[in-house]
Design an enzyme around this catalytic site. Structure first.
Site, mmCIF file in Angstrom:
data_model
loop_
_atom_site.group_PDB
_atom_site.id
_atom_site.type_symbol
_atom_site.label_atom_id
_atom_site.label_comp_id
_atom_site.label_asym_id
_atom_site.label_seq_id
_atom_site.Cartn_x
_atom_site.Cartn_y
_atom_site.Cartn_z
ATOM 1 N N PHE A 146 45.106 64.637 30.649
ATOM 2 C CA PHE A 146 44.082 64.150 31.587
ATOM 3 C C PHE A 146 42.863 65.070 31.619
ATOM 4 O O PHE A 146 42.392 65.465 32.673
ATOM 5 C CB PHE A 146 44.664 63.970 32.999
ATOM 6 C CG PHE A 146 45.949 63.188 33.036
ATOM 7 C CD1 PHE A 146 46.112 62.043 32.273
ATOM 8 C CD2 PHE A 146 47.015 63.596 33.833
ATOM 9 C CE1 PHE A 146 47.301 61.311 32.295
ATOM 10 C CE2 PHE A 146 48.205 62.876 33.863
ATOM 11 C CZ PHE A 146 48.350 61.738 33.096
ATOM 12 N N HIS A 147 42.367 65.409 30.408
ATOM 13 C CA HIS A 147 41.197 66.285 30.287
ATOM 14 C C HIS A 147 40.075 65.610 29.486
ATOM 15 O O HIS A 147 39.569 66.176 28.526
ATOM 16 C CB HIS A 147 41.587 67.602 29.603
ATOM 17 C CG HIS A 147 42.626 68.384 30.325
ATOM 18 N ND1 HIS A 147 43.385 69.365 29.704
ATOM 19 C CD2 HIS A 147 43.047 68.353 31.619
ATOM 20 C CE1 HIS A 147 44.226 69.886 30.584
ATOM 21 N NE2 HIS A 147 44.040 69.283 31.751
ATOM 22 N N PRO A 148 39.664 64.385 29.849
ATOM 23 C CA PRO A 148 38.608 63.735 29.073
ATOM 24 C C PRO A 148 37.262 64.429 29.260
ATOM 25 O O PRO A 148 36.949 64.914 30.345
ATOM 26 C CB PRO A 148 38.580 62.313 29.655
ATOM 27 C CG PRO A 148 39.056 62.469 31.058
ATOM 28 C CD PRO A 148 40.084 63.564 31.005
#
Length: 552
Positions: free
Chosen positions: A467-469
């Protein structure tokens, strides 16, 4: 309604911007589609698996079928709430490696080398070492963002670090200081037992000022007149209206929604905008491109001893933990449980860490829905610098329709090699003497999964987003055709419009992205206000002297 500055998004960077711009005396209006962050599901650190799986707090994005992962559609949670993703994340605090920012500067983001950004990390931090050492000279002591360490009472936290040392790796007592490489304590944005989100750190103090206000509305597009951003069209209460900006509009709506808003406003790849009948204001090929993320696996082991968090995985224990937290803000509820970590290099010739570990004394999925077989523990592991790139595209000209999100995960051969390396190095760490009293057997991938093909199959089926876009409005030189903003966050080709969030990252940084996103808000605030940047601090990060010839 009007203000000097209109900020779209009350997330990590947007909250920091609201605080700094209003502190300087400017009038600020923040537009946020999500609602309140009150209540135990967000504020209790140990409840972190809940908010990112609740529709009320999450935009609910999913990727398009990922072609290299068997067509799986992966979750891409983004915070739709005050505080943005800092209100639904795992609360892990990682600045990134110094070399990450030096790379940014080398790619055209002048003024964003580590020497330039370190003063902003210091300005934002209120760091508490908890008496465990650390690099005080590299850390901030009076910023709005409290950074702490968990109590590390479970012996498994120490077994993980000890195993790393036994395997020949470095130790570090502050991966956010001089030396990222090694095994040691993990840091968290938790203060006095509560999630210390950007909302708690920045937005609430800002809203106490008469010149800062927040409205709940859906931003539809930026209003541009004569090549200049003059406001934001929003929908609230079923009515469409325009919020006017006297000075500038700033998009801080996430690496998914910021490029979407630019494209809805006519800024982006001309041919793509034409497909959706949108008039082109600025033809910028890079809008929505350069999408990056971290992937990770959970390597899980069954525990011989009943000392894992599984003993609390029942309604009675959860009720006790919840009650203790509600009344005292102490106990197991007051930590995210990520209390030991590691950053290592995958092979000789890699200058600085490219693999990250989170250790958790329980075998469970991140969403909290699937517990492995009884007592167990796990390491979350993944490579930090994949070369795979994806894109955010418009699925419709309707602002209410989610964009197309395709990360194009695992599209490079090197990605598969990197994950095989991650699994094999992790197994070696868990085979050390420190874990001999604790390991019963490997739960996943499972001891029978050994060959390259077997490991690849496991990765294809089980790898998850961390969850590191980021990266979809790349910051770079004005003559870079793929740059969307210049090094001061100004959208190239449009006046009075900036982007300030993780979408401006030229390349993803090591570790979790909350800290770098807040730093971007802090630094962009000075650019917006026309202040001289904080004085650069030339420091030398620790680089393994044998990096060219040794993996550890």
């Amino acid at each position: 309604m009007r203000a000097d500055y209109v900020i779209v998004g009350a997330g990590s960077a947007g909250c920091a911007l609201a605080y700094r711009l209003s502190e300087a005396g400017a009038s600020v209006l923040v537009i946020e589609h999500g609602g309140t962050d009150a209540g135990p599901f967000i504020q209790m650190p140990a409840a972190l698996s809940y908010p990112m799986n609740m529709e009320i707090y999450d935009w609910g994005f999913k990727t398009l079928p990922e072609p290299h992962l068997g067509g799986r559609r992966l979750a891409c949670p983004r915070g739709k709430v005050i505080g943005g993703s800092s209100s639904i994340n795992g609360m892990v605090y990682v600045r990134g490696h110094a070399r990450d920012y030096d790379h940014w500067a080398g790619q055209g983001a002048q003024g964003w080398a580590y020497a330039d950004v370190l003063p902003y990390f210091k300005r934002m931090e209120h760091w508490h070492s908890g008496g465990h050492g650390g690099d005080a000279a590299w850390r901030g002591r009076d910023g709005p963002l409290h950074v702490t360490r968990g109590p590390r009472r479970n012996p498994l936290y120490h077994a993980f670090v000890q195993a790393g040392a036994q395997a020949g790796y470095q130790l570090t007592d502050d991966y956010n200081g001089e030396k990222q490489e090694g095994f040691g304590p993990m840091e968290q944005t938790v203060w006095r037992g509560r999630r210390w989100s950007a909302a708690n750190a920045y937005l609430r103090p800002a809203l106490k000022r008469s010149n800062c206000d927040l409205i709940r509305a859906l931003a539809r597009r930026v209003v541009i007149e004569g090549g200049r951003a003059v406001g934001v069209e929003v929908e609230r209460g079923g009515r469409i209206e325009v919020i006017r900006a006297r000075r500038e509009v700033i998009l801080a709506a996430s690496s998914i929604n910021s490029p979407k808003l630019l494209m809805l406003s006519g800024i982006g790849p001309a041919a793509h905008l034409a497909e959706h009948g949108i008039d082109v204001v600025a033809d910028r090929a890079g809008v929505g491109q350069n999408l990056q993320d971290h992937l990770e696996l959970y390597i899980q082991y069954a525990s011989k001893q009943p000392i894992t968090l599984y003993r609390y995985w029942n309604l009675f224990s959860k009720a006790l933990i919840g009650a203790q937290w509600l009344f005292t803000k102490t106990g197991l509820g007051a930590s995210n449980q990520f209390e030991s970590a590691a950053f290592i290099r995958s092979q000789a010739g890699v200058e600085y860490p490219d693999i990250q570990y989170h250790f958790l004394p329980m075998a469970v999925r991140y969403d909290g829905r699937a517990v492995a077989e009884g007592h167990g523990f796990q390491a979350h592991v993944g490579p930090m610098r994949s070369r795979s790139r994806g894109a955010v595209t418009l699925a419709s000209a309707d602002p209410k329709v989610a964009p197309g999100i395709l990360f194009n995960y695992m599209s490079r051969d090197q990605d598969w090699q990197d994950f095989r390396t991650c699994i094999r190095l992790t197994r070696e760490i868990f085979a050390q003497d420190a874990f001999k009293p604790h390991i019963k057997h490997e739960i996943q991938p499972g001891a029978d999964v050994q060959s390259d093909d077997e490991l690849d199959s496991f990765v294809r089926d089980h790898v998850e987003s961390a969850f590191h876009p980021c990266g979809t409005c790349k910051m770079g030189a004005a003559d870079d055709p793929m740059a969307v903003v210049d090094p001061e966050g100004r959208v190239i080709g449009v006046a009075a419009l900036r982007v300030a969030d993780s979408s401006v990252f030229p390349r993803i940084t090591n570790g979790n992205l909350n800290a770098p996103s807040i730093m971007v808000g802090e630094k962009m605030a000075d650019h917006i206000l026309g202040h001289a940047p904080l004085a650069a601090e030339a420091v030398d990060p620790w680089i393994n002297p044998d990096w060219q010839i040794s993996q550890r």
